[in-house]
Design an enzyme around this catalytic site. Structure first.
Site, PDB file in Angstrom:
ATOM      1  N   SER A 144       0.881  -1.179   0.000  1.00 17.71           N
ATOM      2  CA  SER A 144       0.000   0.000   0.000  1.00 17.71           C
ATOM      3  C   SER A 144       0.906   1.212   0.000  1.00 17.71           C
ATOM      4  CB  SER A 144      -0.865  -0.016   1.269  1.00 17.71           C
ATOM      5  OG  SER A 144      -1.297   1.285   1.610  1.00 17.71           O
ATOM      6  N   TYR A 157      -2.020  -0.849  10.180  1.00 16.02           N
ATOM      7  CA  TYR A 157      -2.193  -1.179   8.752  1.00 16.02           C
ATOM      8  C   TYR A 157      -0.895  -0.894   7.987  1.00 16.02           C
ATOM      9  CZ  TYR A 157      -4.187  -0.893   4.008  1.00 16.02           C
ATOM     10  OH  TYR A 157      -4.454  -1.065   2.669  1.00 16.02           O
TER      11      TYR A 157
HETATM   12  N1  LIG Z   1      -8.399   0.540  -1.970  1.00 19.30           N
HETATM   13  C1  LIG Z   1      -7.221   1.131  -1.791  1.00 19.30           C
HETATM   14  O1  LIG Z   1      -7.054   2.340  -2.005  1.00 19.30           O
HETATM   15  C2  LIG Z   1      -6.051   0.319  -1.315  1.00 19.30           C
HETATM   16  C3  LIG Z   1      -4.834   0.979  -1.087  1.00 19.30           C
HETATM   17  C4  LIG Z   1      -3.748   0.230  -0.677  1.00 19.30           C
HETATM   18  C5  LIG Z   1      -3.849  -1.138  -0.506  1.00 19.30           C
HETATM   19  N2  LIG Z   1      -5.045  -1.747  -0.718  1.00 19.30           N
HETATM   20  C6  LIG Z   1      -5.102  -3.188  -0.533  1.00 19.30           C
HETATM   21  O2  LIG Z   1      -5.818  -3.778  -1.595  1.00 19.30           O
HETATM   22  C7  LIG Z   1      -6.279  -5.055  -1.171  1.00 19.30           C
HETATM   23  C8  LIG Z   1      -7.711  -5.222  -1.623  1.00 19.30           C
HETATM   24  O3  LIG Z   1      -8.529  -4.360  -0.840  1.00 19.30           O
HETATM   25  P1  LIG Z   1      -9.686  -3.458  -1.462  1.00 19.30           P
HETATM   26  O4  LIG Z   1      -9.237  -2.053  -1.371  1.00 19.30           O
HETATM   27  O5  LIG Z   1     -10.134  -3.981  -2.757  1.00 19.30           O
HETATM   28  O6  LIG Z   1     -10.795  -3.633  -0.308  1.00 19.30           O
HETATM   29  P2  LIG Z   1     -12.074  -4.593  -0.235  1.00 19.30           P
HETATM   30  O7  LIG Z   1     -12.529  -4.486   1.172  1.00 19.30           O
HETATM   31  O8  LIG Z   1     -13.031  -4.209  -1.306  1.00 19.30           O
HETATM   32  O9  LIG Z   1     -11.505  -6.053  -0.515  1.00 19.30           O
HETATM   33  C9  LIG Z   1     -10.822  -6.795   0.477  1.00 19.30           C
HETATM   34  C10 LIG Z   1     -11.307  -8.237   0.425  1.00 19.30           C
HETATM   35  O10 LIG Z   1     -10.537  -9.001   1.367  1.00 19.30           O
HETATM   36  C11 LIG Z   1     -11.432  -9.916   1.986  1.00 19.30           C
HETATM   37  N3  LIG Z   1     -10.903 -10.358   3.275  1.00 19.30           N
HETATM   38  C12 LIG Z   1     -10.758  -9.637   4.405  1.00 19.30           C
HETATM   39  N4  LIG Z   1     -10.301 -10.406   5.392  1.00 19.30           N
HETATM   40  C13 LIG Z   1     -10.156 -11.657   4.877  1.00 19.30           C
HETATM   41  C14 LIG Z   1      -9.731 -12.899   5.417  1.00 19.30           C
HETATM   42  N5  LIG Z   1      -9.374 -13.020   6.709  1.00 19.30           N
HETATM   43  N6  LIG Z   1      -9.696 -13.973   4.611  1.00 19.30           N
HETATM   44  C15 LIG Z   1     -10.070 -13.876   3.314  1.00 19.30           C
HETATM   45  N7  LIG Z   1     -10.510 -12.737   2.748  1.00 19.30           N
HETATM   46  C16 LIG Z   1     -10.542 -11.635   3.531  1.00 19.30           C
HETATM   47  C17 LIG Z   1     -12.720  -9.119   2.149  1.00 19.30           C
HETATM   48  O11 LIG Z   1     -13.839  -9.982   2.392  1.00 19.30           O
HETATM   49  C18 LIG Z   1     -12.781  -8.390   0.827  1.00 19.30           C
HETATM   50  O12 LIG Z   1     -13.480  -9.137  -0.148  1.00 19.30           O
HETATM   51  C19 LIG Z   1      -6.081  -5.086   0.359  1.00 19.30           C
HETATM   52  O13 LIG Z   1      -4.939  -5.851   0.673  1.00 19.30           O
HETATM   53  C20 LIG Z   1      -5.850  -3.633   0.695  1.00 19.30           C
HETATM   54  O14 LIG Z   1      -5.111  -3.469   1.881  1.00 19.30           O
HETATM   55  C21 LIG Z   1      -6.138  -1.057  -1.114  1.00 19.30           C
END
Ligand SMILES: NC(=O)c1ccc[n+]([C@@H]2O[C@H](COP(=O)([O-])OP(=O)(O)OC[C@H]3O[C@@H](n4cnc5c(N)ncnc54)[C@H](O)[C@@H]3O)[C@@H](O)[C@H]2O)c1
Length: 263
Positions: A144, A157
């Site tokens: 991230s 985080y």
């Molecule tokens: N959206 C952003 O701006 C952003 C920025 C940096 C990093 N990220 C990273 O991107 C990745 C995807 O996140 P997103 O932004 O699409 O959010 P999101 O919440 O839409 O997707 C995250 C998914 O992870 C699943 N999840 C959570 N805990 C879990 C577990 N214990 N076992 C299995 N599945 C689990 C959730 O059910 C969800 O479907 C994450 O690792 C997040 O940290 C996102």
């Protein structure tokens, strides 16, 4: 001929946001995908979208909790059996909570590290034998922008994402000679379940001025559902490149996808 024909790929976090967009993109490019997540409803939504695009016959949904060792052991074994091997793993599953650091309970700190960092490790550990059975394989982990650039109220985080970055560099060196590439994507400001929920997590007395540094410089209303946010497909396209032969000489590094927030 599609770029990812015959690729066998496990994607965690497949039920929402970037993981869901990645599943759909990998299927569009010809891959066979196991989409894993803790949310059964979200997995059904991903499968329904794949059906609309005519790609659902190459998608298998897998319930998994990446924070639970036994769930990961059984889940990865099931994914390998389903696909008849594994060419790539995309570790998108993750959680975010925002708190004042001095008020963060140990169990919350542990939970964030457990899911994000330890969960990524467990999935990689279990997938390695199948990945290393191939002359070429790829691990894409989710760091991230918070790993390298300060995000307010997100110390746990950020630490988990910094750890994922370090872990990824270590395995890139350890297994590079066996043809395994390990790369992090570092998204920022992508519209998803996490970013939709963030305002609800931020402490009521938060200093919102601290968030001023987190704005993309690119226009965001063109491709996304919300002003100020990029679309998950912007990350999915980069991941498709990374797991394909187009990413063949990329390993042990991060690719930042944040609309220039930290330009
Ligand atoms: N959206 C952003 O701006 C952003 C920025 C940096 C990093 N990220 C990273 O991107 C990745 C995807 O996140 P997103 O932004 O699409 O959010 P999101 O919440 O839409 O997707 C995250 C998914 O992870 C699943 N999840 C959570 N805990 C879990 C577990 N214990 N076992 C299995 N599945 C689990 C959730 O059910 C969800 O479907 C994450 O690792 C997040 O940290 C996102």
């Amino acid at each position: 001929m599609n770029r990812l024909d015959d690729q066998r790929i496990l994607v965690t976090g497949a039920a929402s946001g970037i993981g869901q967009a990645t599943v759909l993109r990998l299927l569009d490019e010809g891959a066979r995908v196991v989409g894993a997540d803790v949310s059964a409803d979200g997995l059904a939504a991903t499968a329904a979208q794949a059906a609309e695009r005519g790609t659902a016959d190459r998608l298998t949904s897998l319930p998994i909790d990446i924070g639970d060792e036994q769930s990961v052991v059984a889940g990865v074994r099931s994914a390998v059996d389903t696909l008849g091997g594994l060419d790539a793993v995309v570790n998108a599953a993750g959680i975010l909570r925002a708190t004042h650091t001095e008020q963060t309970p140990l169990d919350l700190w542990d939970r964030i590290l457990r899911v994000n960092l330890t969960g990524t490790f467990l999935v990689v550990r279990e997938a390695l034998p199948a990945l290393l059975a191939n002359p070429r394989s790829t691990v894409v982990n989710f760091s991230s922008t918070s790993a390298a650039f300060a995000h307010p109220y997100m110390a746990a985080y950020a630490a988990s994402k910094g750890g994922i970055q370090s872990f990824t560099h270590a395995i890139a060196l350890e297994f590079g000679g066996k043809g395994l590439r390990a790369v992090c994507v570092a998204p920022g400001s992508i519209k998803s379940g996490i970013t939709d929920a963030t305002p609800g997590y931020v402490p009521a007395d938060a200093d919102w001025a601290l968030f001023a540094k987190l704005s993309p410089v690119l226009p965001t209303d063109l491709e996304s559902g919300g002003a100020g946010m990029g679309d998950p497909s912007a990350v999915a396209g980069v991941i498709a490149m990374l797991v394909s032969s187009d990413g063949a000489f990329i390993t042990g590094t991060e690719i930042r996808i944040d609309g220039g927030t930290h330009a």
